[in-house]
Design an enzyme around this catalytic site. Sequence first.
Site, PDB file in Angstrom:
ATOM      1  N   GLU A  79      33.909  12.261  34.925  1.00  0.00           N
ATOM      2  CA  GLU A  79      32.849  12.812  35.676  1.00  0.00           C
ATOM      3  C   GLU A  79      31.620  11.711  35.766  1.00  0.00           C
ATOM      4  O   GLU A  79      30.644  12.197  36.249  1.00  0.00           O
ATOM      5  CB  GLU A  79      32.146  14.242  35.394  1.00  0.00           C
ATOM      6  N   CYS A 111      34.006  18.983  33.052  1.00  0.00           N
ATOM      7  CA  CYS A 111      34.462  18.526  31.683  1.00  0.00           C
ATOM      8  C   CYS A 111      36.076  19.180  31.719  1.00  0.00           C
ATOM      9  O   CYS A 111      36.707  18.952  30.498  1.00  0.00           O
ATOM     10  CB  CYS A 111      33.681  19.426  30.611  1.00  0.00           C
ATOM     11  N   HIS A 233      36.014  23.521  24.086  1.00  0.00           N
ATOM     12  CA  HIS A 233      35.411  22.421  24.682  1.00  0.00           C
ATOM     13  C   HIS A 233      33.845  22.312  23.857  1.00  0.00           C
ATOM     14  O   HIS A 233      33.453  23.389  23.711  1.00  0.00           O
ATOM     15  CB  HIS A 233      34.870  22.712  26.319  1.00  0.00           C
TER      16      HIS A 233
HETATM   17  P1  HMG Z   1      16.803  24.597  25.122  1.00  0.00           P
HETATM   18  O1  HMG Z   1      16.076  25.359  25.804  1.00  0.00           O
HETATM   19  O2  HMG Z   1      16.374  23.234  24.594  1.00  0.00           O
HETATM   20  O3  HMG Z   1      17.190  25.395  23.785  1.00  0.00           O
HETATM   21  O4  HMG Z   1      18.332  24.399  25.763  1.00  0.00           O
HETATM   22  P2  HMG Z   1      16.786  26.737  23.199  1.00  0.00           P
HETATM   23  O5  HMG Z   1      15.554  26.921  22.989  1.00  0.00           O
HETATM   24  O6  HMG Z   1      17.725  27.723  23.662  1.00  0.00           O
HETATM   25  O7  HMG Z   1      17.276  26.660  21.563  1.00  0.00           O
HETATM   26  C1  HMG Z   1      18.677  26.066  21.156  1.00  0.00           C
HETATM   27  C2  HMG Z   1      18.973  26.715  19.765  1.00  0.00           C
HETATM   28  O8  HMG Z   1      18.258  26.231  19.135  1.00  0.00           O
HETATM   29  C3  HMG Z   1      18.796  28.302  20.214  1.00  0.00           C
HETATM   30  O9  HMG Z   1      19.904  28.921  19.053  1.00  0.00           O
HETATM   31  C4  HMG Z   1      17.472  28.456  19.533  1.00  0.00           C
HETATM   32  O10 HMG Z   1      17.256  29.582  18.666  1.00  0.00           O
HETATM   33  C5  HMG Z   1      17.658  27.493  18.287  1.00  0.00           C
HETATM   34  P3  HMG Z   1      20.729  30.229  19.932  1.00  0.00           P
HETATM   35  O11 HMG Z   1      19.558  31.241  20.186  1.00  0.00           O
HETATM   36  O12 HMG Z   1      21.336  29.635  21.105  1.00  0.00           O
HETATM   37  O13 HMG Z   1      21.653  30.524  18.886  1.00  0.00           O
HETATM   38  N1  HMG Z   1      16.403  26.821  17.559  1.00  0.00           N
HETATM   39  C6  HMG Z   1      16.128  26.541  16.444  1.00  0.00           C
HETATM   40  N2  HMG Z   1      16.895  26.721  15.295  1.00  0.00           N
HETATM   41  C7  HMG Z   1      16.359  26.540  14.210  1.00  0.00           C
HETATM   42  N3  HMG Z   1      15.000  25.839  13.985  1.00  0.00           N
HETATM   43  C8  HMG Z   1      14.211  26.090  14.910  1.00  0.00           C
HETATM   44  C9  HMG Z   1      14.718  26.331  16.349  1.00  0.00           C
HETATM   45  N4  HMG Z   1      14.340  26.304  17.532  1.00  0.00           N
HETATM   46  C10 HMG Z   1      15.214  26.675  18.560  1.00  0.00           C
HETATM   47  N5  HMG Z   1      13.034  25.430  14.824  1.00  0.00           N
HETATM   48  C11 HMG Z   1      20.508  24.012  26.239  1.00  0.00           C
HETATM   49  C12 HMG Z   1      19.607  24.404  25.209  1.00  0.00           C
HETATM   50  C13 HMG Z   1      21.776  23.847  25.720  1.00  0.00           C
HETATM   51  C14 HMG Z   1      20.428  24.989  27.323  1.00  0.00           C
HETATM   52  C15 HMG Z   1      20.337  22.476  26.617  1.00  0.00           C
HETATM   53  O14 HMG Z   1      20.450  21.679  25.599  1.00  0.00           O
HETATM   54  C16 HMG Z   1      20.966  22.160  28.004  1.00  0.00           C
HETATM   55  O15 HMG Z   1      20.667  22.354  29.074  1.00  0.00           O
HETATM   56  N6  HMG Z   1      22.074  21.362  27.717  1.00  0.00           N
HETATM   57  C17 HMG Z   1      23.072  20.875  28.710  1.00  0.00           C
HETATM   58  C18 HMG Z   1      23.914  22.114  29.317  1.00  0.00           C
HETATM   59  C19 HMG Z   1      25.033  22.394  28.499  1.00  0.00           C
HETATM   60  O16 HMG Z   1      25.197  21.781  27.399  1.00  0.00           O
HETATM   61  N7  HMG Z   1      25.543  23.732  28.533  1.00  0.00           N
HETATM   62  C20 HMG Z   1      26.481  24.062  27.942  1.00  0.00           C
HETATM   63  C21 HMG Z   1      27.538  24.874  28.673  1.00  0.00           C
HETATM   64  S1  HMG Z   1      27.929  24.033  30.201  1.00  0.00           S
HETATM   65  C22 HMG Z   1      29.288  23.164  29.613  1.00  0.00           C
HETATM   66  O17 HMG Z   1      29.870  23.117  28.522  1.00  0.00           O
HETATM   67  C23 HMG Z   1      29.879  22.162  30.561  1.00  0.00           C
HETATM   68  C24 HMG Z   1      29.181  20.662  30.355  1.00  0.00           C
HETATM   69  O18 HMG Z   1      29.907  20.407  29.154  1.00  0.00           O
HETATM   70  C25 HMG Z   1      29.356  19.902  31.565  1.00  0.00           C
HETATM   71  C26 HMG Z   1      30.464  19.791  32.224  1.00  0.00           C
HETATM   72  O19 HMG Z   1      31.744  20.774  32.355  1.00  0.00           O
HETATM   73  O20 HMG Z   1      30.770  18.643  33.018  1.00  0.00           O
HETATM   74  C27 HMG Z   1      27.624  20.706  30.045  1.00  0.00           C
END
Ligand code: HMG
Length: 388
Positions: A79, A111, A233
């Site tokens: 992609e 992906c 994945h």
């Molecule tokens: P965010 O807002 O930065 O993170 O977004 P958050 O606030 O949800 O925190 C992430 C985790 O860290 C949470 O854990 C927090 O609790 C923890 P969870 O509740 O999920 O278990 N956390 C902490 N832990 C320890 N100490 C701390 C602390 N603070 C917070 N101090 C997000 C995270 C993944 C949404 C962002 O990184 C993002 O948008 N990433 C890109 C999209 C993505 O990867 N999506 C995955 C599913 S889609 C997919 O897999 C397809 C893809 O590969 C593309 C394709 O298909 O082409 C992406």
Amino acid sequence: MIVGIDKIGFATAKYKLDMTDLATARATDPNKYSIGLMLDTLSIAPITEDIVTLGAAAAEKILTSEDKANIDMVILATESGIDQSKAAAVFVHALLGIQPFARSIEIKEACYSATAALNYAKLHVTVHPQSKVLVIASDIAKYGLHTSGEPTQGAGAIAMLVTSQPRILAFNDDNIAQTRDVMDFWRPNYSTTPFVQGMFSTKQYLDSLKTTWQEYQKRQGLSLDDFSAFCFHVPYPKLANKGLNKLLDKSVSDKAKERLVQNFEDSIIYSRKIGNIYTGSLYLCFLSLLENTQSLKAGNRIGFFSYGSGAVSEIFSGNLVAGFNGMLKYDHLTEIDDRILLSVDDYEKLFFEELQLDADGNANFADYQTHTFALDSIIEHQRRYRKN
Ligand code: HMG
């Protein structure tokens, strides 16, 4: 007839970014990345490394001249396309010196597409048992500076040779796919980085896993106790970990749970250090499992969960073939650990460098480190590659 993966290779960029450095620069608690996302470093590609150079490098590692004389199809799943018309597989075909009477195509669905490529390869080899199909999953995951996706970037390629009588994994004919029209992550033609609804995307990933798994169990009559390991994945390892926990319900025996959890730990070792490589990420998980497990044996069933935003998902399985260990010849861990560490300032310049073409469509590049191949120059809008 038995068809499956005969060889598997991997290449990543030569530079890395440490997640603690990124956390400091973004005024974020480092534990959010190391514990919250389960990421330690990310692979960072310079402008001279692209899906062609990474894909060709991954394939060059595993192919013999006999393979190159017998491959009659090259499918490159990506992609991060470099051209709207010409398939990156055509460049790869030339760089590798594969015999001319081969079909070369590029394939896309976020992906997920490497899984579709494996299915096409399986069908082709089933009809032509002497054929060898080269499937490459190659991507550079780039979300942009200061975005929530920034800590989940990465770069890398997986190459797999699909043949009859494979020596690593024999595919089972048990694939269950699901399509749902959702806008969780997408990249229109006019944008160099994706749009993403982060939290929504994680919900789609987990719900696609749950519902595809339910359908798989219903149609195949199998349970998790029948699996030695499950590969996911991995956009970032924490989400895959949540995926595994979703599957490990009360019906799973303690023995199976222990086995699946241990093998999961081995399967995310590389992703923790590389980040997301989009199409190749599921197969990097498989490679990490193969190269780090102490417990897997011939005949063990491995499950695969493929997910591509948009969204298409698929669950399928394969059984390990006797002697699979002997087909793993590279020390990928050392190669990954030997990448050059970038400061955050250098990462910001190197990863986001924009192409500067002159009026005639020419560009030259600084001398960055790349894997086996490099994008050498662009002459009159034509990409020129070289072998290092
Ligand atoms: P965010 O807002 O930065 O993170 O977004 P958050 O606030 O949800 O925190 C992430 C985790 O860290 C949470 O854990 C927090 O609790 C923890 P969870 O509740 O999920 O278990 N956390 C902490 N832990 C320890 N100490 C701390 C602390 N603070 C917070 N101090 C997000 C995270 C993944 C949404 C962002 O990184 C993002 O948008 N990433 C890109 C999209 C993505 O990867 N999506 C995955 C599913 S889609 C997919 O897999 C397809 C893809 O590969 C593309 C394709 O298909 O082409 C992406």
